[in-house]
Design a protein around this motif. Structure first.
Motif, PDB file in Angstrom:
ATOM      1  N   GLU A 147     -83.258 133.676  -3.965  1.00 22.00           N
ATOM      2  CA  GLU A 147     -82.481 132.518  -3.500  1.00 22.00           C
ATOM      3  C   GLU A 147     -82.812 132.226  -2.038  1.00 22.00           C
ATOM      4  O   GLU A 147     -82.901 133.143  -1.205  1.00 22.00           O
ATOM      5  N   ASN A 148     -82.997 130.963  -1.727  1.00 24.21           N
ATOM      6  CA  ASN A 148     -83.263 130.551  -0.355  1.00 24.21           C
ATOM      7  C   ASN A 148     -81.967 130.501   0.448  1.00 24.21           C
ATOM      8  O   ASN A 148     -80.987 129.888   0.025  1.00 24.21           O
ATOM      9  N   ILE A 149     -81.989 131.156   1.611  1.00 20.12           N
ATOM     10  CA  ILE A 149     -80.830 131.168   2.505  1.00 20.12           C
ATOM     11  C   ILE A 149     -81.315 130.712   3.876  1.00 20.12           C
ATOM     12  O   ILE A 149     -82.295 131.254   4.404  1.00 20.12           O
ATOM     13  N   TYR A 150     -80.635 129.731   4.429  1.00 20.11           N
ATOM     14  CA  TYR A 150     -81.069 129.149   5.689  1.00 20.11           C
ATOM     15  C   TYR A 150     -80.127 129.574   6.807  1.00 20.11           C
ATOM     16  O   TYR A 150     -78.937 129.271   6.790  1.00 20.11           O
ATOM     17  N   PRO A 151     -80.655 130.330   7.793  1.00 15.65           N
ATOM     18  CA  PRO A 151     -79.812 130.923   8.837  1.00 15.65           C
ATOM     19  C   PRO A 151     -78.884 129.956   9.527  1.00 15.65           C
ATOM     20  O   PRO A 151     -77.744 130.298   9.829  1.00 15.65           O
ATOM     21  N   ARG A 152     -79.357 128.732   9.757  1.00 16.05           N
ATOM     22  CA  ARG A 152     -78.523 127.782  10.495  1.00 16.05           C
ATOM     23  C   ARG A 152     -77.201 127.507   9.767  1.00 16.05           C
ATOM     24  O   ARG A 152     -76.148 127.368  10.409  1.00 16.05           O
ATOM     25  N   GLU A 153     -77.239 127.437   8.448  1.00 14.39           N
ATOM     26  CA  GLU A 153     -76.010 127.218   7.679  1.00 14.39           C
ATOM     27  C   GLU A 153     -75.008 128.336   7.929  1.00 14.39           C
ATOM     28  O   GLU A 153     -73.815 128.103   8.113  1.00 14.39           O
ATOM     29  N   VAL A 154     -75.511 129.575   7.915  1.00 15.28           N
ATOM     30  CA  VAL A 154     -74.644 130.734   8.123  1.00 15.28           C
ATOM     31  C   VAL A 154     -74.157 130.767   9.564  1.00 15.28           C
ATOM     32  O   VAL A 154     -72.983 131.025   9.843  1.00 15.28           O
ATOM     33  N   GLU A 155     -75.065 130.494  10.490  1.00 16.61           N
ATOM     34  CA  GLU A 155     -74.707 130.504  11.908  1.00 16.61           C
ATOM     35  C   GLU A 155     -73.632 129.464  12.210  1.00 16.61           C
ATOM     36  O   GLU A 155     -72.694 129.725  12.981  1.00 16.61           O
ATOM     37  N   ASP A 156     -73.764 128.289  11.605  1.00 16.95           N
ATOM     38  CA  ASP A 156     -72.779 127.229  11.841  1.00 16.95           C
ATOM     39  C   ASP A 156     -71.384 127.669  11.431  1.00 16.95           C
ATOM     40  O   ASP A 156     -70.389 127.334  12.091  1.00 16.95           O
ATOM     41  N   VAL A 157     -71.282 128.405  10.334  1.00 21.25           N
ATOM     42  CA  VAL A 157     -69.975 128.915   9.894  1.00 21.25           C
ATOM     43  C   VAL A 157     -69.454 129.961  10.868  1.00 21.25           C
ATOM     44  O   VAL A 157     -68.283 129.946  11.268  1.00 21.25           O
ATOM     45  N   LEU A 158     -70.324 130.890  11.276  1.00 21.80           N
ATOM     46  CA  LEU A 158     -69.895 131.934  12.202  1.00 21.80           C
ATOM     47  C   LEU A 158     -69.420 131.335  13.524  1.00 21.80           C
ATOM     48  O   LEU A 158     -68.444 131.808  14.119  1.00 21.80           O
ATOM     49  N   PHE A 159     -70.089 130.287  13.957  1.00 21.54           N
ATOM     50  CA  PHE A 159     -69.722 129.651  15.224  1.00 21.54           C
ATOM     51  C   PHE A 159     -68.338 129.015  15.183  1.00 21.54           C
ATOM     52  O   PHE A 159     -67.709 128.803  16.230  1.00 21.54           O
ATOM     53  N   THR A 160     -67.853 128.700  13.998  1.00 19.52           N
ATOM     54  CA  THR A 160     -66.531 128.067  13.899  1.00 19.52           C
ATOM     55  C   THR A 160     -65.394 129.063  14.067  1.00 19.52           C
ATOM     56  O   THR A 160     -64.233 128.667  14.200  1.00 19.52           O
TER      57      THR A 160
END
Length: 502
Positions: free
Chosen positions: A402-415
């Motif tokens: 499965e493709n996982i894109y760091p920016r998506e995860v980072e955006d959640v962590l930043f919230t």
């Protein structure tokens, strides 16, 4: 108008009573899929949905998947197959971006469908069956090769999902290429191990077009799949490397009868040569790897004759040679071909390429500049034309195929209020190939625990995107412009590995 053949029509004519698709205890013959697809196409038009508009499907692997895609093609609309593993906020973004006029939901997803909002709804089950029987099949008409037939969502360097526009021509080119590489026969029984919202659906369509039965796994479980291989007398199968690793190391594999299995296709991520060597021995079948991406399909192929651990062991680390229907180059940052053995970006072109990204002209222009798809994968060619993938230009993580894109995860962590900054990278994992690892800087005087942060992430992300580990640091390494230097963050974890992908 240039036209292309219908995916199902010929098989329905030649093999009307043969099973086209089987999921669990449910089966549909080719004639049934053909009829149901035409009825659904009529329903779509009766809803006032116009050619060029879109419909969406949110379901696990179901027998109805074939008819929904074929119906979309016959009605002149595009199917948006939604990843059922996504969280509601992620699904909402895709729905808002693609603006489907109809949402079809499968068992277990009807309530989520209510949250997503759509002008028209159909729920697989009794109501859906009654709707099919209430209309006559749509009269056949030529299929326009230029019409978009599916929008497959992927992600890019921005981290936001992007919809790859796949035309009927591109889908047909993919079917032709897969046919030449996999050589399906009407007598084959093909096991689809991957989710059908994935590009792997194109392989299922290939076997269906060639008159072969698709046995589709609803939810991958190694023990169940091993039993299915024997019970259904599977001849051909498609897996990702993580699945192959789980299967060959499962105790049941030693006692099962795999005598009918003679072809195993794999892709979506690279596979360690040691795992591949064992798989070839365990399955005692021909293997074929296709390397590519959602936007391109498989642009290179490592064919069965090159899966030879004794005489060609070096090729087991290769992605193969140019696949049928493609051109492939390795270039520098100026799109100039690099020398043999030199690392550059892999680019490709051919009729199977996407038309572009939905509503993203700049991203389309960047990805398809000069008419070549820039894959973002770094690799090198040897003197015999074999491609070796060495690293990723993009920071995408591939875990379990499965493709996982760091920016998506980072955006959640930043919230999270306690998080000052975060970087997400892929680190080696023997089971999944890579795992998601978060490196986090907390706000001053905060003492957020790893568990609390992971719980927060799980509430906002699909399970497979949630970091498996978290490291708290005082600061992140950055360059002069403030960009986080992820190469430095990755180096300690990948030290001793020949390539920074598994």
């Amino acid at each position: 108008m240039v036209t292309v053949p219908d995916i199902i029509q010929q098989s329905a004519f030649q093999f009307p009573d043969r099973c086209a698709i089987s999921v669990g205890d449910n089966e549909l013959t080719f004639s049934e899929v053909d009829d149901r697809a035409s009825r659904l196409a009529q329903i779509i038009l009766d809803m006032g949905i116009s050619r060029g508009e879109r419909i969406a499907l949110l379901a696990m692997n179901e027998t109805e998947f074939f008819e929904v895609q074929v119906a979309a093609i016959r009605a002149g609309v595009a199917l948006v197959p939604l990843n059922f593993r996504l969280a509601v906020p992620e699904l909402t973004y895709i729905m808002e971006n693609s603006e489907p006029m109809l949402l079809i939901t499968g068992p277990g997803f009807h309530e989520i469908g209510n949250e997503l909002g759509c002008p028209n709804r159909l729920a697989l089950g009794n109501d859906y069956e009654q709707a099919l029987q209430s209309v006559s099949p749509l009269d056949r008409s030529p299929i326009d090769a230029s019409q978009i037939c599916s929008v497959l969502y992927t992600s890019g360097t921005t981290g936001r999902p992007k919809g790859s526009l796949i035309s009927n021509q591109a889908l047909w080119a993919r079917i032709v290429s897969f046919t030449l590489e996999y050589k399906p026969d009407p007598s084959d029984v093909f096991l689809q191990g991957l989710p059908l919202f994935h590009i792997a659906a194109n392989v299922s369509f290939t076997y269906a077009y060639n008159g072969a039965t698709n046995v589709v796994v609803r939810d991958f479980n190694p023990a169940d799949v091993i039993q299915t291989l024997e019970d259904k007398k599977i001849s051909d199968a498609l897996f990702v490397p993580t699945m192959i690793n789980l299967l060959i190391n499962h105790p049941d594999i030693e006692s099962v009868d795999l005598s009918t299995l003679d072809f195993v296709a794999y892709g979506a991520s690279t596979i360690p040569p040691s795992v591949l060597t064992k798989a070839i021995e365990v399955f005692d079948a021909d293997f074929c790897q296709l390397f590519g991406m959602t936007e391109t399909s498989g642009c290179t192929a490592l064919r069965p004759e090159d899966h030879d651990p004794e005489n060609k062991p070096h090729l087991l680390a290769s992605a193969g040679v140019v696949a049928h229907g493609f051109e492939v180059r390795v270039v520098n940052d100026k799109d100039v071909d690099v020398s043999i053995g030199e690392v550059g970006e892999v680019i490709c072109r051919g009729p199977a390429l996407m038309d572009g990204y939905l509503g993203a002209e700049e991203a389309t222009a960047s990805a398809l500049r000069g008419g070549w798809m820039h894959t973002g994968d770094m690799g090198k060619l040897d003197e015999d034309g074999y491609l070796y993938i060495t690293d990723r230009k993009k920071d995408m993580i591939i875990s379990g195929g499965e493709n996982i894109y760091p920016r998506e995860v980072e955006d959640v962590l930043f919230t999270h209020n306690d998080v000052h900054s975060a970087a997400v990278i892929g680190i080696p994992n023997e089971k999944w190939g890579e795992q998601v690892h978060a490196i986090v800087v907390l706000q001053p005087d905060c003492s957020l625990s790893e568990m609390d942060l992971l719980v927060y992430a799980r509430e906002n992300l699909a399970g497979y995107k949630v970091p498996k580990s978290v490291e708290f640091v005082e600061e992140l390494p950055t360059n002069a412009t403030g960009k986080v230097l992820k190469k430095i963050l990755r180096e300690p974890y990948w030290e001793g590995h020949q390539r920074q992908v598994h």
